[in-house]
Write an enzyme that holds these catalytic residues in place. Sequence first.
Site, PDB file in Angstrom:
ATOM      1  N   ASP A   1      -1.198 -14.759  -1.689  1.00  0.00           N
ATOM      2  CA  ASP A   1      -2.061 -14.204  -2.773  1.00  0.00           C
ATOM      3  C   ASP A   1      -3.216 -14.203  -3.246  1.00  0.00           C
ATOM      4  O   ASP A   1      -4.184 -13.177  -3.386  1.00  0.00           O
ATOM      5  CB  ASP A   1      -0.937 -14.162  -4.124  1.00  0.00           C
ATOM      6  CG  ASP A   1      -1.163 -13.386  -5.350  1.00  0.00           C
ATOM      7  OD1 ASP A   1      -0.494 -12.089  -5.350  1.00  0.00           O
ATOM      8  OD2 ASP A   1      -2.057 -13.777  -6.015  1.00  0.00           O
TER       9      ASP A   1
ATOM     10  N   VAL B   1      -0.411  -9.818  -7.079  1.00  0.00           N
ATOM     11  CA  VAL B   1      -0.528  -8.919  -5.758  1.00  0.00           C
ATOM     12  C   VAL B   1       0.889  -9.148  -5.234  1.00  0.00           C
ATOM     13  O   VAL B   1       1.547  -8.076  -4.862  1.00  0.00           O
ATOM     14  CB  VAL B   1      -1.198  -9.435  -4.816  1.00  0.00           C
ATOM     15  CG1 VAL B   1      -1.500  -8.261  -3.722  1.00  0.00           C
ATOM     16  CG2 VAL B   1      -2.873  -9.381  -5.419  1.00  0.00           C
ATOM     17  N   ASP B   2       1.455 -10.159  -5.293  1.00  0.00           N
ATOM     18  CA  ASP B   2       3.076 -10.392  -4.603  1.00  0.00           C
ATOM     19  C   ASP B   2       3.914  -9.709  -5.639  1.00  0.00           C
ATOM     20  O   ASP B   2       5.008  -9.004  -5.303  1.00  0.00           O
ATOM     21  CB  ASP B   2       3.217 -12.125  -4.876  1.00  0.00           C
ATOM     22  CG  ASP B   2       2.967 -12.788  -3.353  1.00  0.00           C
ATOM     23  OD1 ASP B   2       2.736 -11.879  -2.463  1.00  0.00           O
ATOM     24  OD2 ASP B   2       2.575 -13.882  -3.438  1.00  0.00           O
ATOM     25  N   VAL B   3       3.625  -9.814  -6.838  1.00  0.00           N
ATOM     26  CA  VAL B   3       4.578  -9.225  -7.836  1.00  0.00           C
ATOM     27  C   VAL B   3       4.484  -7.667  -7.578  1.00  0.00           C
ATOM     28  O   VAL B   3       5.478  -6.927  -7.647  1.00  0.00           O
ATOM     29  CB  VAL B   3       4.221  -9.827  -9.393  1.00  0.00           C
ATOM     30  CG1 VAL B   3       5.009  -8.840 -10.249  1.00  0.00           C
ATOM     31  CG2 VAL B   3       4.541 -11.067  -9.594  1.00  0.00           C
TER      32      VAL B   3
ATOM     33  N   GLY C   1       6.268  -6.722  -4.602  1.00  0.00           N
ATOM     34  CA  GLY C   1       7.701  -6.657  -4.962  1.00  0.00           C
ATOM     35  C   GLY C   1       8.166  -5.479  -5.616  1.00  0.00           C
ATOM     36  O   GLY C   1       9.294  -4.898  -5.057  1.00  0.00           O
TER      37      GLY C   1
END
Length: 367
Positions: free
Chosen positions: A139, A167-169, A172
Site C-alpha cells: 500500500d 489503497v488496499d481498502v 477491496g
Amino acid sequence: MTGVNALSGVVIADFGRVLAAPYATMLLADLGADVIKVEHPDTGDETRAWGPPFAGDDATYFLAVNRNKRSVALDLRRDTERVRSLVRSADVLVENFRPGTMARLGLSYAEARELNPRLVYCSVSGFGTGEGATLPGYDLLLQAVGGLMSVTGPAPGQPVKTGVALVDVLTGLHAAVGVLAALRERETSGEGQLVEVNLLSCLLSSMVNQSAGYTMGGVVPGIMGNRHPSIAPYEVFATADVPMVLAVGNDRQFARLCAALDLPPEPRFATNAQRVAQVASLAALLTDRLVTRTAAEWFDLLTPLGVPCGPVNDVAGAFELAARLGLAPTVPLDGLDVVANPIGLSRTPPEYRRRPPRLGEHNEELP
C-alpha cells in the site's frame, strides 16, 4: 439474526491475505456468504502477527478483516486434492498472490474453470498481470507511485501517506463490487467469469476530481496541505482549543458563516472562485475570529445555521460521535467489539455470526 441473508448459500474460497482481499471477503461474509479462509499451516495470514495492538493473543489487524469466516490450514502444494475439492464446490474464489503464483499451483483461472465452470474467480494484484506483474503491491508503495502522496501532506515537497492503508481498502471495495456483478450475471448465463482488480487502477479511479483534473483539464495537482484545490474555505482552522474544519461548499453557506463571525460582506470573496484565488487572505481573516472561541462553541453556533464544521476528532472521538448519533458503530461479537459493517439493508442486514477464526479452526469441516 434473521436466518436469511442477501448472500446466503454463496460459498467463497478465500485465498486472500493481508488486507485488500480479506476486506472484500469479510464484507461479503457479513452479507451471508460462507467464506472459507485458506491459510498456510505454519504461519497463516501474515496479519496474525502484525501487532501491537493485540486483543488477548490476537493482532487487532487480523481481527479487523476476518470475522464471519472459517479457517482451514492447507499447504497449497501438498494438499492439492482438498484444495481442488474446495474450488469445485465454491461459487467464488478470491486470491491476491503475486500474478503467476496461482498458475504455478495449478489453480489459474483457466484451470479453476475446468474444475468449476460456474466459478467467479476474483484476482487482486498490485499493478495488473502485464508489465507490472513482478512489482510488489504494498500500500505505501502504491500511495507513492500512484500519486496519492503527491497531493497529501502539509506543504509542497513534504509528501505524507494516509493514516490507514487506504489503497488496499478501496481495492477491496472494488473487488467486492466486481464479485457481486459477476454473481448477478451468472444468474442469466449460468457461467462464472474472471474478475480482475489492481491497486494502481483502483487508486487512480478513487482519486476522482484530482485524476479528472489531470486527464480532462491537463492540471497536475500538488500538495495543498488541508486546503482544497477548488473550494474555499475548506480546511483546518485554529480555535481557542482544538483545531476544527470548515467545509463551506457554496455562497449561501459562506454568507451565513460571515454573519455568524460578524464579518461584513467583501466583494473580493463574493464567489467561490474568488475565495479560492485569495484563500490565504481569507484564511487569515477567518482565523482571527475563530481563535476567540472553542471548537465546540463554534460547532454549536454554526451547525444550526447550516455551515458545515466540526472539531478534528481522534479515533475515540469519532466513535463517540457515531454512537451519539445513533449509528451503532460497533457490534459485540464473542468478547470483541467489532466495527460494524456500514451497509444497511432493510430486509437482509449484515450479520455477525463468527468471531475471526483461529488458524485451521475449521479443518475438520472441509471435506
